[in-house]
Design a protein around this motif. Structure first.
Motif, PDB file in Angstrom:
ATOM      1  N   HIS A  77       7.569   0.988   4.328  1.00 30.52           N
ATOM      2  CA  HIS A  77       6.490   0.393   5.149  1.00 30.52           C
ATOM      3  C   HIS A  77       6.662  -1.106   5.303  1.00 30.52           C
ATOM      4  CE1 HIS A  77       1.949   0.505   5.760  1.00 30.52           C
ATOM      5  NE2 HIS A  77       2.156  -0.774   6.013  1.00 30.52           N
ATOM      6  N   HIS A  79       6.260  -4.357   8.309  1.00 27.78           N
ATOM      7  CA  HIS A  79       5.972  -5.090   9.474  1.00 27.78           C
ATOM      8  C   HIS A  79       6.867  -6.117   9.996  1.00 27.78           C
ATOM      9  CE1 HIS A  79       1.917  -3.186   9.772  1.00 27.78           C
ATOM     10  NE2 HIS A  79       2.141  -3.004   8.149  1.00 27.78           N
ATOM     11  N   ARG A  86       1.164 -17.476   9.091  1.00 32.05           N
ATOM     12  CA  ARG A  86      -0.066 -17.595   9.083  1.00 32.05           C
ATOM     13  C   ARG A  86      -0.441 -18.354   7.610  1.00 32.05           C
ATOM     14  NH1 ARG A  86      -1.035 -11.703  10.605  1.00 32.05           N
ATOM     15  NH2 ARG A  86      -2.560 -11.468   9.000  1.00 32.05           N
ATOM     16  N   TYR A  99     -10.623 -10.307   4.868  1.00 35.01           N
ATOM     17  CA  TYR A  99      -9.471 -10.024   5.688  1.00 35.01           C
ATOM     18  C   TYR A  99      -9.979  -9.591   7.115  1.00 35.01           C
ATOM     19  CZ  TYR A  99      -5.392  -7.546   7.246  1.00 35.01           C
ATOM     20  OH  TYR A  99      -4.079  -7.249   7.925  1.00 35.01           O
ATOM     21  N   ILE A 109      -4.309 -10.423  12.361  1.00 35.39           N
ATOM     22  CA  ILE A 109      -3.172  -9.575  13.196  1.00 35.39           C
ATOM     23  C   ILE A 109      -3.313 -10.103  14.462  1.00 35.39           C
ATOM     24  CG2 ILE A 109      -2.659  -7.517  14.174  1.00 35.39           C
ATOM     25  CD1 ILE A 109      -3.842  -6.116  11.514  1.00 35.39           C
ATOM     26  N   TYR A 149       2.473  -5.691  16.775  1.00 33.44           N
ATOM     27  CA  TYR A 149       1.995  -7.117  17.259  1.00 33.44           C
ATOM     28  C   TYR A 149       2.207  -7.541  18.622  1.00 33.44           C
ATOM     29  CZ  TYR A 149       1.849  -7.902  12.086  1.00 33.44           C
ATOM     30  OH  TYR A 149       1.713  -7.686  10.785  1.00 33.44           O
ATOM     31  N   HIS A 182      -2.745  -1.099  16.185  1.00 35.76           N
ATOM     32  CA  HIS A 182      -2.786  -1.916  14.901  1.00 35.76           C
ATOM     33  C   HIS A 182      -4.145  -2.501  15.011  1.00 35.76           C
ATOM     34  CE1 HIS A 182      -0.291  -4.811  12.141  1.00 35.76           C
ATOM     35  NE2 HIS A 182      -1.206  -4.066  11.572  1.00 35.76           N
ATOM     36  N   PHE A 218      -4.028   1.929  12.630  1.00 34.23           N
ATOM     37  CA  PHE A 218      -4.761   1.277  11.492  1.00 34.23           C
ATOM     38  C   PHE A 218      -6.319   1.869  11.429  1.00 34.23           C
ATOM     39  CE2 PHE A 218      -6.300  -3.108  10.003  1.00 34.23           C
ATOM     40  CZ  PHE A 218      -6.466  -2.671   8.701  1.00 34.23           C
ATOM     41  N   HIS A 246      -2.488   3.782   8.231  1.00 29.35           N
ATOM     42  CA  HIS A 246      -2.673   2.837   7.546  1.00 29.35           C
ATOM     43  C   HIS A 246      -4.354   3.196   7.138  1.00 29.35           C
ATOM     44  CE1 HIS A 246       0.207   0.466   8.851  1.00 29.35           C
ATOM     45  NE2 HIS A 246       0.041  -0.636   8.044  1.00 29.35           N
ATOM     46  N   GLU A 249      -7.854   1.538   3.366  1.00 31.69           N
ATOM     47  CA  GLU A 249      -7.266   0.470   2.773  1.00 31.69           C
ATOM     48  C   GLU A 249      -8.562  -0.516   2.106  1.00 31.69           C
ATOM     49  OE1 GLU A 249      -5.284  -2.487   5.141  1.00 31.69           O
ATOM     50  OE2 GLU A 249      -5.143  -3.934   3.565  1.00 31.69           O
ATOM     51  N   HIS A 269      -1.686   2.769   1.764  1.00 33.15           N
ATOM     52  CA  HIS A 269      -2.699   1.846   1.300  1.00 33.15           C
ATOM     53  C   HIS A 269      -3.282   2.815   0.148  1.00 33.15           C
ATOM     54  CE1 HIS A 269      -1.977  -1.971   3.401  1.00 33.15           C
ATOM     55  NE2 HIS A 269      -2.123  -1.404   4.492  1.00 33.15           N
ATOM     56  N   ASP A 321       5.064  -3.531   2.475  1.00 34.61           N
ATOM     57  CA  ASP A 321       4.320  -3.959   3.355  1.00 34.61           C
ATOM     58  C   ASP A 321       4.483  -5.321   4.091  1.00 34.61           C
ATOM     59  OD1 ASP A 321       2.274  -3.548   5.285  1.00 34.61           O
ATOM     60  OD2 ASP A 321       0.678  -4.170   3.840  1.00 34.61           O
ATOM     61  N   ASN A 323       4.684  -8.359   5.885  1.00 29.72           N
ATOM     62  CA  ASN A 323       4.195  -8.693   7.021  1.00 29.72           C
ATOM     63  C   ASN A 323       3.764 -10.295   7.071  1.00 29.72           C
ATOM     64  OD1 ASN A 323       0.918  -8.935   6.818  1.00 29.72           O
ATOM     65  ND2 ASN A 323       1.449  -7.172   5.718  1.00 29.72           N
ATOM     66  N   SER A 326      -0.805 -10.269   5.277  1.00 29.55           N
ATOM     67  CA  SER A 326      -1.509  -9.496   4.139  1.00 29.55           C
ATOM     68  C   SER A 326      -0.545  -9.384   2.713  1.00 29.55           C
ATOM     69  CB  SER A 326      -2.178  -8.313   4.353  1.00 29.55           C
ATOM     70  OG  SER A 326      -1.112  -7.065   4.627  1.00 29.55           O
TER      71      SER A 326
HETATM   72  O1  NIG Z   1      -0.806  -2.984   6.321  1.00 33.68           O
HETATM   73  N1  NIG Z   1      -3.789  -3.436   7.461  1.00 33.68           N
HETATM   74  C1  NIG Z   1      -3.019  -3.570   8.558  1.00 33.68           C
HETATM   75  N2  NIG Z   1      -2.123  -3.919   8.630  1.00 33.68           N
HETATM   76  C2  NIG Z   1      -1.041  -4.629   7.932  1.00 33.68           C
HETATM   77  C3  NIG Z   1      -1.339  -6.053   7.883  1.00 33.68           C
HETATM   78  C4  NIG Z   1      -0.910  -6.879   9.264  1.00 33.68           C
HETATM   79  C5  NIG Z   1      -1.224  -8.092   9.118  1.00 33.68           C
HETATM   80  O2  NIG Z   1      -2.288  -8.772   8.343  1.00 33.68           O
HETATM   81  O3  NIG Z   1      -0.641  -9.081   9.819  1.00 33.68           O
HETATM   82  C6  NIG Z   1      -1.040  -4.128   6.486  1.00 33.68           C
HETATM   83  O4  NIG Z   1      -1.777  -4.705   5.487  1.00 33.68           O
END
Ligand code: NIG
Ligand code: FE
Length: 416
Positions: A77, A79, A86, A99, A109, A149, A182, A218, A246, A249, A269, A321, A323, A326
């Motif tokens: 998993h 991204h 960020r 978040y 995101i 994205y 997403h 998501f 997802h 979470e 998650h 995860d 990315n 997060s």
């Molecule tokens: O798995 N929760 C949603 N999507 C991602 C986070 C993506 C982001 O914050 O850019 C995740 O945590």
């Protein structure tokens, strides 16, 4: 026969059984002492004792010095492909802005969506390639990569093409997932159903061009509902995709039950998964992909209930995860430590979760050392397999091989 490579003097050779390993089976991990490996044409060709291995003819020999060799890790998993970064959100998080509130304000995101739309395919490719190298340097030889994205046809497509080209050109196997739903892009604010249909309309062409194996959504408060997620997953199944989600979470919406009920490949998650959801995972075929790095990075105290999941009979896998918002780490070993410290998983469960179960969660047959199979493996600079979760936030990988080819070698001095 002359082997291409022989690894001798392996102190502990980790041999996870065929996955998925569910419940109590996750406690079993075969560990053989004083072993050697022979590699030929990119595959494991021989597994035996150190003494025999030492006398095998080989073009290259590596003395493992009594350390640990495992299958290459699998990160199921990530991204992987995104523009920008960020770090500016850190102060918001410190100030206690949740978040989902950052996302609601057009950040999170959606801020990465803006950067990803602005960057060219070549720029995204170069960045993603560097991330893959870093993951490989931390022992990962197979990984999953999600889109998500872009949130428009053009940019989702751009991300999927980056993954395709990385997979074709690179050293590491990358399994592609379409995560069009997403978030809801600003231009579709208040029109999430219409946006979802737009993403569903992309599926036939993605399938035709073989740009993704899985789809993902998501499912969360303020993002996509259970009903929308069900609709998207069913549409995906109809077109021949396997699905991921997802789920649960932040809020307990019931995404875990939905995934298990629909036979999704994985539900990811699961921090707020209900008792019923966990029961259904244990009874079904869906792998729980847990992401404790995200819980840690979002500064939360409650982690996914891995103990209940395993004790009740579910198959658990672990992932970064990775990315830009997060969970910002390439290091799956760090996730192994968090699984031990925060979710009370045992070392054996953790190793199975980052090899065979992770592989199963992305439909691969990786994560094992078996004669005739691709030689994906890692030599770790550690005295035993329990040491990796124990000594956290370090990179313990000494050498990493993919298809019998060395893709990483650490240059600094050994610790052991
Ligand atoms: O798995 N929760 C949603 N999507 C991602 C986070 C993506 C982001 O914050 O850019 C995740 O945590
Ligand atoms: Fe994710």
């Amino acid at each position: 026969m002359i082997y291409d490579l022989v690894i001798t003097n392996i102190g502990q050779l980790l041999l996870p059984d065929q996955g998925p390993l569910k419940g109590g089976a996750m406690k079993q991990l075969a560990v053989e002492k004083q072993r050697a490996l022979g590699i030929k044409d990119g595959r494991f060709a021989w597994i035996g004792s150190h003494e025999e291995g030492a006398s095998l003819p080989a073009r290259e020999k590596v003395d493992a010095e009594g350390k640990v060799v495992s299958p290459g890790l699998v990160d199921p998993h990530t991204h992987l492909v995104f523009g920008g970064s960020r770090e500016g959100e850190m102060v918001l998080k410190q100030a206690g802005v949740p978040y989902l509130d950052i996302l609601k304000q057009g950040g999170g995101i959606l801020s990465t969506v803006k950067s990803t739309r602005e960057e060219t395919e070549a720029e995204l490719f170069d960045k993603a390639k560097k991330h893959v190298r870093q993951m490989a340097a931390h022992g990962v030889t197979t990984l999953e990569a999600k889109s998500g994205y872009g949130l428009d046809r053009e940019t989702e497509w751009k991300q999927l093409k980056v993954v395709k080209h990385l997979n074709e050109q690179g050293d590491i196997d990358i399994v592609s997932t379409f995560l069009g739903p997403h978030a809801i892009p600003l231009e579709y604010k208040g029109k999430s159903d219409a946006f979802l249909e737009e993403m569903i309309a992309m599926l036939p062409e993605i399938k035709k061009q073989n740009l993704a194996v899985f789809t993902d959504i998501f499912c969360e408060t303020g993002v996509f509902t259970i009903e929308q997620s069900k609709h998207f997953m069913e549409a995906s199944h109809q077109l021949g995709f396997q699905t991921k989600i997802h789920a649960d979470e932040i809020d307990s919406l019931g995404g875990t039950e939905l995934a298990a009920g629909l036979g999704a490949v994985s539900a990811d998650h699961l921090v707020a998964a209900s008792k019923q959801g966990i029961k259904q995972l244990a009874e079904g075929e869906t792998t729980a992909v847990l992401l404790p790095g995200t819980t840690f990075y979002l500064g939360k105290d409650t982690y996914a209930d891995a103990r209940s999941m395993i004790d009740q009979g579910a198959a658990v896998a672990l992932a970064t995860d990775f990315n830009p918002g997060s969970c910002v780490t390439h290091n799956l070993q760090m996730i192994m430590s968090l699984a031990a410290l925060k979710m009370k998983m045992t070392p054996e469960e953790i190793w199975n979760a980052v090899t065979v179960n992770a592989s199963h969660a992305i439909g691969q047959k990786a994560g094992r050392i078996v004669k005739g199979k691709p030689a994906d493996f890692v030599l770790w600079d550690v005295p035993n397999y329990q040491y990796i979760p124990y000594h956290y936030a370090a990179n313990h990988a000494k050498m990493v091989w993919k298809n019998g080819r060395k893709v990483y070698e650490r240059m600094d001095a050994d610790v052991f």
